[in-house]
Design an enzyme around this catalytic site. Structure first.
Site, PDB file in Angstrom:
ATOM      1  N   GLY A   1       0.797  -1.216   0.000  1.00 30.40           N
ATOM      2  CA  GLY A   1       0.000   0.000   0.000  1.00 30.40           C
ATOM      3  C   GLY A   1       0.829   1.264   0.000  1.00 30.40           C
TER       4      GLY A   1
ATOM      5  N   GLU B   1       1.560   1.888  -3.492  1.00 27.93           N
ATOM      6  CA  GLU B   1       0.325   2.360  -4.121  1.00 27.93           C
ATOM      7  C   GLU B   1       0.038   3.822  -3.794  1.00 27.93           C
ATOM      8  OE1 GLU B   1      -2.529  -1.457  -4.596  1.00 27.93           O
ATOM      9  OE2 GLU B   1      -1.827  -1.090  -2.554  1.00 27.93           O
TER      10      GLU B   1
END
Length: 265
Positions: free
Chosen positions: A117, A120
């Site tokens: 994440g 991301e």
């Protein structure tokens, strides 16, 4: 302008005089692992920045010297039931969209680890500036999930199908130099925060209306057929060309001075 949960900030913001805002991931004890509370804080901060017309660019940085963000808080996830994980999911999606959908240019200053994440979050930004010791990767399949913060879509759009498949399917990590060769990052520098702030300051010196409309045209047109994308561009051109910024820009050029942009109202 801090997003606070349980009386401590997890996301901090610092506004610079030129309209650049630094968004600081500030959960250093967990290397900025994204918990439910941190996702909520990011969503709230993104909404605040999106509504502030004085903001001209956003730089995402970290308070941890060796990590940008190591991804989802797996310790928290380990204690969640299936129903709790399902309930958590919409909030996590909102957090990544809050960054992806900001109307101004966004830059990730990645020093150290940007995994899962965390990678991301960087991919949700328009530009990624990496430090020389940065390490990036999407290792989700190694723990039984897939990238869920936009990674399967954003990485593929950024570096192409086969390169994205290599990184996602193998779950391998790449250093800054390889990330640059792949197109995963845009610059590799000794101090990514200083470089990203300098780039953001350059962006902030230009027409706020022009920059916002340029980003909107690029984002809206990227997946359209060319003719449709050119129509998107034309609509945004009209929005910009007949704005106060265009009038001031032409006047300043003729008078050989820096523009005093009226900006977004």
């Amino acid at each position: 302008m801090d997003a606070t949960t349980d009386a401590r900030p997890l996301i901090r913001t610092s506004a610079h005089d030129d309209g650049v805002v630094e968004l600081v991931l500030d959960r250093p004890e967990a290397m900025n692992a994204v918990s439910t509370a941190m996702a909520r804080a990011l969503t709230e901060t993104g909404a605040t920045l999106a509504s502030d017309t004085s903001v001209r660019a956003v730089v995402v940085t970290s308070s941890h010297p060796k990590a940008f963000c190591v991804g989802a808080d797996l310790k928290e996830r380990n204690g969640l039931s299936d129903d709790e994980l399902r309930a958590q999911r919409p909030g996590n999606r909102l957090a990544y969209r809050a960054l992806l959908d900001l109307p101004v240019p966004t830059l990730a200053a990645v020093g150290g680890f940007a995994l899962g994440g965390g990678c991301e979050l960087a991919l949700a930004c328009d530009l990624i500036v990496a430090g020389e010791r940065a390490v990036l990767g999407l290792p989700e399949v190694s723990v039984g999930v897939i990238p869920g913060g936009g990674g399967t879509q954003l990485l593929t759009r950024r570096i192409g199908w086969s390169r994205a498949a290599d990184l996602i399917f193998t779950a391998r990590r790449v250093g800054a130099d390889e990330a640059y060769r792949l197109g995963l990052v845009d610059r590799v520098v000794p101090d990514p925060r200083i470089e990203a702030l300098a780039i953001a300051s350059t962006i902030a010196a230009h027409s706020p209306i022009g920059v916002r409309n340029a980003k909107a045209a690029m984002r809206a047109g990227i997946d359209l057929p060319l003719d449709d994308g050119l129509d998107v561009e034309d609509a945004r051109w009209h929005d910009t060309a007949f704005s106060p910024d265009r009038a001031e820009g032409v006047r300043a050029f003729a008078e050989k001075r820096r523009p005093n942009w009226p900006g977004v109202s």
